[in-house]
Design an enzyme around this catalytic site. Structure first.
Site, mmCIF file in Angstrom:
data_model
loop_
_atom_site.group_PDB
_atom_site.id
_atom_site.type_symbol
_atom_site.label_atom_id
_atom_site.label_comp_id
_atom_site.label_asym_id
_atom_site.label_seq_id
_atom_site.Cartn_x
_atom_site.Cartn_y
_atom_site.Cartn_z
ATOM 1 C CB THR A 41 28.201 -22.856 2.004
ATOM 2 O OG1 THR A 41 27.988 -23.518 0.773
ATOM 3 C CG2 THR A 41 27.479 -23.703 3.148
ATOM 4 N NE ARG A 42 32.392 -17.138 5.132
ATOM 5 C CZ ARG A 42 33.086 -17.032 6.217
ATOM 6 N NH1 ARG A 42 34.498 -17.554 5.917
ATOM 7 N NH2 ARG A 42 32.904 -16.160 6.953
ATOM 8 C CG ASP A 43 31.020 -23.820 -1.223
ATOM 9 O OD1 ASP A 43 30.462 -23.707 -0.192
ATOM 10 O OD2 ASP A 43 30.476 -24.993 -1.713
#
Length: 587
Positions: free
Chosen positions: A291-293
């Site tokens: 995921t982006r985080d």
């Protein structure tokens, strides 16, 4: 310098602030659901279809359309991606109605999306998801959606107030309901009060208070700042999403910070550090498809180790996928990189985490209603649907789904409403005085203060956070706010006075920056986009809470509210027994 008697006044029935995907869809659905003769007005800070963030969407639109994918799988990806913080009723409606909305976009609005040889919609891979479900138009999906929506709205009897900046939500005298919205007509510099029975706010988020950021330049958190002053609750304010791959082309160009879309990593793009070594598997078993985080933190960690490119970031490499293939699949991205001197198809492109999307927003129910009668909120202004982390491709789906929901809800609610409400004269005058403040001071430069804010937020409230940094940020932002109050703007001509609007932009950004830092201090664990180095654990999922920020008399307060696991609890799933964990082939 001005009084309410000098304000232009205008009445309508349904007022929509913002003309991105949420605002335009709300206008179309309100026309269908409201009684005949209902006056519908849309107002926008810029020009319809030419400003805001929906038109900037590159990657696509998440929707479960079969091939093994289901609404339940999309929902579980959204809940897990949001680290169990989303409002589950909102997340479910997002995933369920996306199926309806994508058909509406194609069959009624007139969008053309990419297709497979058999005529079915092509769905590409996006990071953090267990199915390839992202519908797209090349890598310029947003332009297709907003252009077709614009054509539909411009052809209908909807009143348009373009280049009208919303500066205040004006309630009734007893504060029980919303009476209207105060605007500045940017073309003349005059104030305009628009009364309405229902108001939908969809001004977009836009975390442009960071050194590296992706949103349209006109996005400065105006909607959330207005909501805060109006006494509304804002949730998840610490949750600022950093897109992992913002173009890093140096300080001399505004291209720095703009997004290189998620689909690059979904297609097999690799991230390399300064030594040109692939590093993401050191941080997550999903590598670049985390995921982006997670990917943002991986990149930032390499930056702190000085394993960086020439400009201080890392590289993305696509050449191993075949230069001709990359040019065919990602023509927009190839051109964007070429404009900044990079060859995406055959070379290396420097990237950096860039502030991209705001998961926080006004507390709403699943029908977009707020605690203030007459006010509805959708799109990035609304909190809850994404929790602590938005999946790539869920943003434009959220805007169009909930824009339509807001239009339907307002059209139904207005049937039960009586006459237009009278505005509170005290609040109206206070908002006028607030906007006129810089015209009473000696003119000075605004931009150095904006740069100082961006540095403070990037350094202290960025990808990795600590109590020391967050506390320091509160002081730095307060000092910038105080300095701004002493900066004046020339008042000889208020028509298209962009310096005046720069001042107003910065004041909104300072107000919301303080809310972000306060909520970040309150969350003493690490979830999604919010990572505390001094509290690295995610905490007890069963005891999950979301932060709520309020403002009273100019002072901010924050509290914790428990997450309602209305559909599924941590450790459980709504997928049928025997369903595979993922439908995506390993790379």
């Amino acid at each position: 310098m001005a009084s309410p008697t000098e304000i232009d006044r205008h009445d309508t029935d349904i007022l929509i602030i913002g003309t991105g995907g949420a605002g335009l869809f709300a206008a179309l659905h309100a026309q269908q659901s409201a009684p005949p003769g209902t006056r519908i007005t849309i107002a926008v800070k810029g020009l319809i279809g030419k400003c805001g963030c929906t038109r900037m969407v590159q990657g696509g639109y998440n929707v479960a359309l079969g091939g093994g994918d289901t609404v339940e799988r999309h929902f579980m990806d959204t809940i897990r991606g949001g680290k169990w913080l989303p409002n589950q009723d909102m997340a479910w409606k997002l995933c369920e109605q996306a199926v309806v909305r994508i058909r509406e976009l194609e069959n009624e609005v007139g969008c053309f999306f990419d297709r497979n040889p058999d005529g079915s919609l092509h769905q590409k891979a996006f990071a953090g998801q267990t199915a390839d479900r992202t519908v797209h138009k090349g890598d310029l999906t947003g332009i297709e959606i907003i252009s077709r929506l614009m054509e539909q709205v411009l052809s209908r009897p909807v009143e348009k107030l373009q280049e009208h900046r919303a500066i205040g939500l004006i309630p009734t005298a007893d504060k029980s309901a919303l009476a209207g919205v105060l605007f500045i007509d940017m073309r003349t510099g005059r104030f305009r009060l628009v009364r309405a029975k229902t108001v939908m706010m969809a001004t977009g988020g836009g975390p442009t208070m960071y050194k590296y950021n992706t949103p349209s330049g006109d996005k400065t958190m105006d909607g959330l700042a207005m909501a805060l002053r109006a006494g509304l609750e804002l949730r998840d304010m610490e949750m600022v999403q950093f897109h992992p791959t913002g173009l890093l082309a140096g300080d001399h160009t505004r291209m720095t910070g703009t997004v290189l879309e998620e689909g690059l990593r979904g297609a097999g793009g690799q991230l390399l550090n300064g030594a040109q070594n692939r590093f993401m598997f050191d941080y997550d078993p999903k590598g670049e498809r985390a995921t982006r985080d997670v990917v943002s933190r991986g990149i930032y960690s390499e930056m702190r180790k000085n394993n960086t490119s020439e400009n201080g970031g890392v590289f993305i490499s696509m050449a191993h996928l075949g230069p001709d293939n990359v040019r065919a699949k990602f023509p927009g991205m190839v051109k964007r990189c070429a404009d900044s001197g990079f060859d995406l198809a055959a070379g290396l492109v420097e990237v950096v985490p860039t502030a991209h999307y705001f998961m926080g927003g006004v507390v709403v129910d699943a029908d977009t209603r707020t605690a203030l009668e007459g006010l509805y909120v959708a799109g990035e202004d609304a909190g809850g649907a994404h929790g602590s982390n938005r999946l790539g491709g869920n943003g434009v789906a959220n805007s169009t789904v909930y824009g339509g929901v807001a239009g339907d809800t307002m059209g139904a609610d207005i049937r039960k409403m009586g006459a237009l409400r009278d505005p509170c004269p005290t609040t109206l005058q206070a908002e006028v005085d607030r906007a006129l403040h810089p015209l009473t001071r000696k003119p000075d430069l605004v931009q150095p203060l904006r740069h100082a804010l961006q540095e403070a937020m990037w350094e202290d409230v960025g990808v990795l956070r600590t109590e020391t940094g967050l506390t320091r940020a509160q002081t730095r932002v307060a000092d910038i706010s105080d300095a701004l109050m002493e900066v004046g703007v020339a008042s000889d001509n208020l028509a298209f006075n962009l310096t005046w609007h720069d001042w107003l932009n910065l004041r909104s950004l300072c107000d919301i920056s303080q809310a972000i830092a306060l909520a970040g201090l309150e969350r003493e664990n690490s979830r999604g986009a919010h990572y505390r180095e001094d509290f690295p654990d995610e905490g007890d999922l069963d005891a999950s809470y979301f932060t709520v920020v309020t403002q009273t008399g100019g002072d901010l307060a924050v509290r914790r509210d428990p997450v309602d696991f209305s559909i599924v609890r941590p450790g459980e799933t709504i997928l049928p027994d025997g369903e595979p964990e993922t439908l995506v082939a390993a790379q």
